[in-house]
Scaffold this motif. Structure first.
Motif, PDB file in Angstrom:
ATOM      1  N   GLY A 657      39.201  24.995  40.589  1.00 22.61           N
ATOM      2  CA  GLY A 657      38.848  24.128  41.695  1.00 22.61           C
ATOM      3  C   GLY A 657      39.520  24.549  42.989  1.00 22.61           C
ATOM      4  N   GLU A 658      39.047  23.997  44.095  1.00 26.24           N
ATOM      5  CA  GLU A 658      39.571  24.351  45.406  1.00 26.24           C
ATOM      6  C   GLU A 658      40.945  23.722  45.641  1.00 26.24           C
ATOM      7  OE1 GLU A 658      38.459  26.292  47.795  1.00 26.24           O
ATOM      8  OE2 GLU A 658      36.636  26.893  46.742  1.00 26.24           O
ATOM      9  N   PRO A 659      41.879  24.471  46.209  1.00 24.39           N
ATOM     10  CA  PRO A 659      43.155  23.874  46.631  1.00 24.39           C
ATOM     11  C   PRO A 659      42.950  23.125  47.946  1.00 24.39           C
ATOM     12  CG  PRO A 659      43.131  26.215  47.126  1.00 24.39           C
ATOM     13  CD  PRO A 659      41.845  25.922  46.427  1.00 24.39           C
ATOM     14  N   ARG A 660      43.340  21.841  47.983  1.00 28.47           N
ATOM     15  CA  ARG A 660      43.084  21.034  49.179  1.00 28.47           C
ATOM     16  C   ARG A 660      44.340  20.252  49.544  1.00 28.47           C
ATOM     17  NH1 ARG A 660      37.780  17.605  47.825  1.00 28.47           N
ATOM     18  NH2 ARG A 660      39.325  16.637  46.448  1.00 28.47           N
ATOM     19  N   LEU A 661      44.660  20.247  50.815  1.00 29.65           N
ATOM     20  CA  LEU A 661      45.819  19.501  51.294  1.00 29.65           C
ATOM     21  C   LEU A 661      45.671  18.017  50.978  1.00 29.65           C
ATOM     22  CD1 LEU A 661      48.502  19.564  52.855  1.00 29.65           C
ATOM     23  CD2 LEU A 661      47.180  19.304  54.966  1.00 29.65           C
ATOM     24  N   ARG A 662      44.459  17.518  50.977  1.00 25.82           N
ATOM     25  CA  ARG A 662      44.240  16.090  50.718  1.00 25.82           C
ATOM     26  C   ARG A 662      44.635  15.698  49.288  1.00 25.82           C
ATOM     27  NH1 ARG A 662      37.812  16.736  51.415  1.00 25.82           N
ATOM     28  NH2 ARG A 662      38.649  18.145  52.980  1.00 25.82           N
ATOM     29  N   ASP A 663      44.785  16.667  48.404  1.00 26.06           N
ATOM     30  CA  ASP A 663      45.211  16.382  47.035  1.00 26.06           C
ATOM     31  C   ASP A 663      46.731  16.384  46.895  1.00 26.06           C
ATOM     32  OD1 ASP A 663      42.575  16.206  46.147  1.00 26.06           O
ATOM     33  OD2 ASP A 663      42.450  18.374  45.837  1.00 26.06           O
ATOM     34  N   CYS A 664      47.431  16.666  47.992  1.00 23.37           N
ATOM     35  CA  CYS A 664      48.894  16.645  48.018  1.00 23.37           C
ATOM     36  C   CYS A 664      49.383  15.328  48.616  1.00 23.37           C
ATOM     37  CB  CYS A 664      49.438  17.796  48.868  1.00 23.37           C
ATOM     38  SG  CYS A 664      48.887  19.432  48.370  1.00 23.37           S
ATOM     39  N   VAL A 665      50.650  15.058  48.424  1.00 19.04           N
ATOM     40  CA  VAL A 665      51.315  13.981  49.148  1.00 19.04           C
ATOM     41  C   VAL A 665      52.040  14.653  50.311  1.00 19.04           C
ATOM     42  CG1 VAL A 665      52.945  12.081  49.034  1.00 19.04           C
ATOM     43  CG2 VAL A 665      51.568  12.672  47.025  1.00 19.04           C
ATOM     44  N   ALA A 666      51.407  14.681  51.477  1.00 17.90           N
ATOM     45  CA  ALA A 666      51.923  15.411  52.636  1.00 17.90           C
ATOM     46  C   ALA A 666      52.174  14.435  53.776  1.00 17.90           C
ATOM     47  CB  ALA A 666      50.951  16.498  53.067  1.00 17.90           C
ATOM     48  N   ASP A 667      53.420  14.373  54.253  1.00 22.76           N
ATOM     49  CA  ASP A 667      53.720  13.426  55.328  1.00 22.76           C
ATOM     50  C   ASP A 667      55.096  13.726  55.911  1.00 22.76           C
ATOM     51  OD1 ASP A 667      53.240  11.372  57.059  1.00 22.76           O
ATOM     52  OD2 ASP A 667      53.033   9.823  55.532  1.00 22.76           O
ATOM     53  N   TYR A 668      55.378  13.100  57.059  1.00 18.07           N
ATOM     54  CA  TYR A 668      56.663  13.182  57.761  1.00 18.07           C
ATOM     55  C   TYR A 668      57.007  14.624  58.147  1.00 18.07           C
ATOM     56  CZ  TYR A 668      57.035   8.420  56.070  1.00 18.07           C
ATOM     57  OH  TYR A 668      56.778   7.102  55.797  1.00 18.07           O
ATOM     58  N   ASN A 669      55.983  15.428  58.417  1.00 15.56           N
ATOM     59  CA  ASN A 669      56.174  16.797  58.882  1.00 15.56           C
ATOM     60  C   ASN A 669      56.069  16.851  60.400  1.00 15.56           C
ATOM     61  OD1 ASN A 669      56.170  18.158  56.175  1.00 15.56           O
ATOM     62  ND2 ASN A 669      54.130  17.218  56.093  1.00 15.56           N
ATOM     63  N   LEU A 670      56.645  17.908  60.977  1.00 14.19           N
ATOM     64  CA  LEU A 670      56.583  18.124  62.421  1.00 14.19           C
ATOM     65  C   LEU A 670      55.910  19.461  62.671  1.00 14.19           C
ATOM     66  CD1 LEU A 670      59.312  17.516  65.081  1.00 14.19           C
ATOM     67  CD2 LEU A 670      58.129  19.701  65.008  1.00 14.19           C
ATOM     68  N   TYR A 671      54.893  19.463  63.553  1.00 14.28           N
ATOM     69  CA  TYR A 671      54.153  20.668  63.884  1.00 14.28           C
ATOM     70  C   TYR A 671      54.255  20.914  65.388  1.00 14.28           C
ATOM     71  CZ  TYR A 671      52.060  19.338  59.399  1.00 14.28           C
ATOM     72  OH  TYR A 671      51.858  18.967  58.098  1.00 14.28           O
ATOM     73  N   PHE A 672      54.603  22.159  65.761  1.00 11.90           N
ATOM     74  CA  PHE A 672      54.729  22.458  67.196  1.00 11.90           C
ATOM     75  C   PHE A 672      54.349  23.906  67.447  1.00 11.90           C
ATOM     76  CE2 PHE A 672      57.301  23.683  70.971  1.00 11.90           C
ATOM     77  CZ  PHE A 672      56.699  22.822  71.888  1.00 11.90           C
ATOM     78  N   ASN A 673      53.584  24.106  68.497  1.00 15.41           N
ATOM     79  CA  ASN A 673      53.161  25.444  68.890  1.00 15.41           C
ATOM     80  C   ASN A 673      53.400  25.587  70.382  1.00 15.41           C
ATOM     81  OD1 ASN A 673      51.655  27.786  69.631  1.00 15.41           O
ATOM     82  ND2 ASN A 673      50.389  27.547  67.798  1.00 15.41           N
ATOM     83  N   THR A 674      54.267  26.516  70.767  1.00 15.49           N
ATOM     84  CA  THR A 674      54.608  26.680  72.181  1.00 15.49           C
ATOM     85  C   THR A 674      53.416  27.142  73.012  1.00 15.49           C
ATOM     86  OG1 THR A 674      55.341  28.957  71.812  1.00 15.49           O
ATOM     87  CG2 THR A 674      57.005  27.215  71.618  1.00 15.49           C
ATOM     88  N   ALA A 675      52.438  27.780  72.367  1.00 16.02           N
ATOM     89  CA  ALA A 675      51.270  28.290  73.099  1.00 16.02           C
ATOM     90  C   ALA A 675      50.119  27.302  73.144  1.00 16.02           C
ATOM     91  CB  ALA A 675      50.800  29.604  72.455  1.00 16.02           C
ATOM     92  N   ASP A 676      50.168  26.261  72.324  1.00 17.27           N
ATOM     93  CA  ASP A 676      49.055  25.318  72.250  1.00 17.27           C
ATOM     94  C   ASP A 676      49.603  23.920  71.981  1.00 17.27           C
ATOM     95  OD1 ASP A 676      46.775  23.873  71.864  1.00 17.27           O
ATOM     96  OD2 ASP A 676      46.034  25.051  70.158  1.00 17.27           O
ATOM     97  N   PRO A 677      49.745  23.086  73.016  1.00 19.70           N
ATOM     98  CA  PRO A 677      50.297  21.739  72.824  1.00 19.70           C
ATOM     99  C   PRO A 677      49.464  20.870  71.889  1.00 19.70           C
ATOM    100  CG  PRO A 677      50.239  22.347  75.149  1.00 19.70           C
ATOM    101  CD  PRO A 677      49.459  23.381  74.420  1.00 19.70           C
TER     102      PRO A 677
END
Length: 742
Positions: A657-677
């Protein structure tokens, strides 16, 4: 009292005049036996008397000291014994073996240690003498080498010469410029013992049978060194005496994947040499015009072996206990000649199962230790802990300029016999390893669990830095020479049609290892599809904790930390990943694993040219298999390139089957890209509707200084509000007490 003080004062003067303090002299004299290069095995093994009489003194050999300890142990109730070894080189003609007869008593130790401030060297190097200048030139010797070659007869005690050293420098064996096999091959049906070559790449030279083929076969993570059998120049096909690890053909990302070594036709540069096996002659082009006085060829693949009673097919082994090696230098051991298609390999032929490939080998050992030793200028591996190995310690050593890996922990193959565990590998410096066998990880844990792998420094290696794996075949097969197949103990594994990881995990003993606070950089300098830290086909509960992996700027690296095929229940926590150029992901998971409180920053330097076909896939990769039940919490993802995806979610290959982020328990992460706000927010727009990253944010984490690799968080960092726990880099890597790294 005055007399005692006066005597001590006189002693201080006497000892000082000999270059030792009283404290050092007392420490050195507190040993049961001594060994010195100018000693005699007919003596008592004690230091000379103070009157200077030379009628008695230390032993000359380690073997005699071993036997003396064995005899003394049988005569007394003493638990601890110490042998002090003076400086100088101790050349071994045969492997020195410590057996059950040399085991320490319960809770006791037998220590073989360097005499303070002296450097004893254990070597099997055989001197090459009687050089003469070559005056008649073979027809296939390049013209550029005429008048510059010296020749010497191989010593009779050497059956073969695979490597040559000038003191501590390995001399380069003559090697051709290399070529690529012109055709792709069907890896399922193509023969493994032949290679197709372009015109004139290989000829039917007079010394062809002395030559060897170095080859990256049809996978860029394997490597073989194979002897020639014959050449058909018209057909452009060479037959090999032994099969490669897989069929030989074109390799992705490499325009050159095969090289001819050890024939006179490619001896065309200063420093190179050739050994003609039929003539038993060494041909050498010395860089300084004349061969030096310190040229040696190694004789033994193992210098010292500690070996208990191994009941390979039975349930119980009896280990040697309590032997300690401290402050010794191991050098000039030969490489094991062939890693190929045998079925006795460890994952992708990175090492061989239960073979004499290392300078120091423990095979059935418990409560033994190797402390403050150096393993350098050798052609094979440094240390192996094979089969039964429990509660042993490898501490504060250096492994450098080795032909193979630095440290290997390897138990029995998959089955019920789980006896390689609870070892400590800590504060070791591993660098410039695997210089001959490029595909060997610097540090490898295979079928070994509950170990503590901590505070090691690994850098400048051609392939993976640290591996925890098994990866033998997941099902029964008639193909008994496939990767690791012969190591599997099928008689201990019940018949079953479903060979899932959850079922086989009970037989995969690389579990519950704590891999923490190691520093790894500048790996993957030669091969492809490897990693800084790699976990695959192992058991559950492995914890990859607070490691710092950085500065691997090679665009054929797969990724910094990777859970590959057949791997679940791994905890990847509080690691820092910085400045990696990779064709894979920052952290890769192919199953149910846990990615917690990591920093993944700047997967490639923005000024580094990236080939179009090697685009980084994402900062976190969920690939190949379903990832149901995975946790991805409190990570900081810091990017500087706007086109990079945050996550990869792609099956890539396989039929699951397909690996999907929605099948994980994903939370409280921080995402930042200096080139793309808007980088993080665009990710949220896609995933939050599936209940993913509902409390995560897109914001600058406010590191103190990313450019200088300072990932401390400022007090007002938004990551702290998410529950991110700061990572203390000062606790990572070698600690200050390392004896060699300054």
């Amino acid at each position: 009292m005055r007399t005692t003080v006066a005597l001590v004062g006189i002693a201080l003067v006497l000892f000082a005049s000999r270059g030792e303090s009283l404290a050092q002299k007392v420490a050195n004299s507190s040993a049961d036996f001594f060994v010195a290069v100018d000693g005699r095995d007919s003596w008592s093994g004690q230091l000379p008397k103070a009157n200077g009489a030379k009628s008695d003194g230390p032993f000359a050999t380690l073997a005699k000291a071993r036997d003396a300890v064995r005899e003394q142990k049988n005569k007394s109730t003493k638990k601890d014994f110490v042998v002090k070894i003076r400086g100088g080189t101790y050349r071994l003609n045969e492997t020195l073996v410590f057996s059950l007869a040399d085991s320490a008593r319960e809770n006791g130790t037998i220590t073989y240690a360097a005499y303070e401030k002296e450097k004893p060297v254990i070597s099997s190097g055989v001197a090459i003498k009687n050089w003469r200048k070559l005056i008649e030139f073979p027809s296939h010797l390049p013209a550029v080498a005429h008048g510059k070659i010296w020749v010497a007869e191989a010593p009779l005690e050497l059956e073969r010469i695979l490597t040559l050293y000038n003191a501590d420098q390995r001399l380069p064996r003559a090697r051709g410029s290399g070529f690529s096999s012109p055709d792709s091959v069907d890896v399922r049906t193509a023969p493994r013992d032949e290679i197709k070559f372009p015109p004139d790449a290989i000829r039917n030279w007079p010394d062809l049978l002395s030559g060897e083929l170095l080859v990256i076969p049809s996978a860029d993570y394997e490597f073989s060194i194979l002897p020639f059998a014959s050449v058909d120049e018209n057909a452009g096909v060479a037959k090999l005496k032994e099969p490669a690890s897989r069929p030989i053909g074109k390799v992705k990302f490499f325009s050159t994947n095969a090289w001819v070594e050890n024939v006179l036709a490619v001896l065309d540069e200063p420093g190179e040499w050739v050994f003609n096996r039929q003539e038993r002659k060494i041909y050498y082009w010395p860089g300084n015009g004349k061969p030096g006085e310190n040229i040696v060829a190694p004789k033994l693949t193992e210098l010292i072996r500690v070996e208990g009673k191994i009941d390979y097919d039975g349930p119980r082994d009896e280990p040697v206990r309590g032997i300690i090696f401290r402050g010794l230098n191991f050098t000039h051991a030969e490489r094991y000649q062939w890693h190929g298609y045998t079925g006795w390999s460890m994952q992708h032929h990175w090492e061989m199962f239960d073979r004499p490939t290392s300078a120091l080998r423990f095979r059935g050992a418990e409560n033994c230790a190797v402390e403050a030793c150096r393993f350098t200028a050798s052609s094979g591996a440094g240390i192996r802990l094979d089969l039964y190995a429990q509660k042993n310690r490898i501490l504060n050593n250096e492994f450098s300029h080795l032909g193979g890996l630095g440290i290997l922990l390897a138990g029995y193959g998959p089955g019920t016999k789980n006896v390689n565990r609870q070892n400590v590998v800590s504060n070791n410096w591993l660098h410039h390893t695997s210089e001959i066998y490029w595909a060997s990880p610097a540090l490898m844990v295979w079928q070994s669990g509950d170990n503590h792998i901590a505070n090691n420094l690994i850098h400048n290696v051609p392939y993976t830095g640290l591996s925890v794996s098994t990866r033998a075949l997941p099902g029964r097969t008639n193909n008994v020479t496939s990767d690791g197949s012969r190591t599997v103990r099928w008689n201990e594994i019940p018949e079953k049609t479903n060979f899932s990881w959850n079922y086989l995990e009970q037989f995969l003993h690389s579990r519950n290892n704590l891999v923490e606070r190691n520093e790894i950089h500048h790996v993957m300098e030669r091969l492809g599809d490897g990693n800084s830290i790699y976990i695959s086909g192992a058991g559950g509960g492995n914890r990859i904790y607070e490691n710092y992996v950085h500065d691997t700027l090679n665009d054929h690296c797969s990724g910094p930390i990777r859970c590959d095929d057949f791997q679940e229940e791994t905890i990847i926590e509080r690691n820092i990943i910085f400045r990696h150029c990779a064709i894979g992901q920052g952290i890769t998971s192919k199953g149910k694993n846990y990615i917690l409180n990591n920093i993944v920053a700047e997967l490639h330097a923005s000024k580094l040219p990236i080939r179009p076909e090697r685009v980084t896939r994402g900062y976190i990769g969920l690939v190949v298999n379903p990832v149901i039940g995975s946790r991805i919490h409190r990570n900081i993802i810091y990017a500087r390139d706007e086109d990079f995806p945050v996550y990869t979610q792609n099956r890539i290959y396989g039929q699951g089957g397909e690996p999907r982020l929605r099948d994980c328990v994903a939370d409280y992460n921080l995402y930042f890209n200096t080139a793309d706000p808007n980088w993080g927010r665009k990710h949220f727009q896609v995933e939050q509707r599936f209940g993913v990253d509902l409390h995560s944010i897109s914001s600058d984490p406010l590191f103190v200084n990313v450019d200088k690799g300072d990932f401390r968080l400022r007090p007002n960092s938004p990551a702290l509000k998410l529950g991110f726990e700061p990572i203390d880099v000062s606790k990572i890597g070698l600690q200050r007490n390392h004896p060699f790294h300054r």
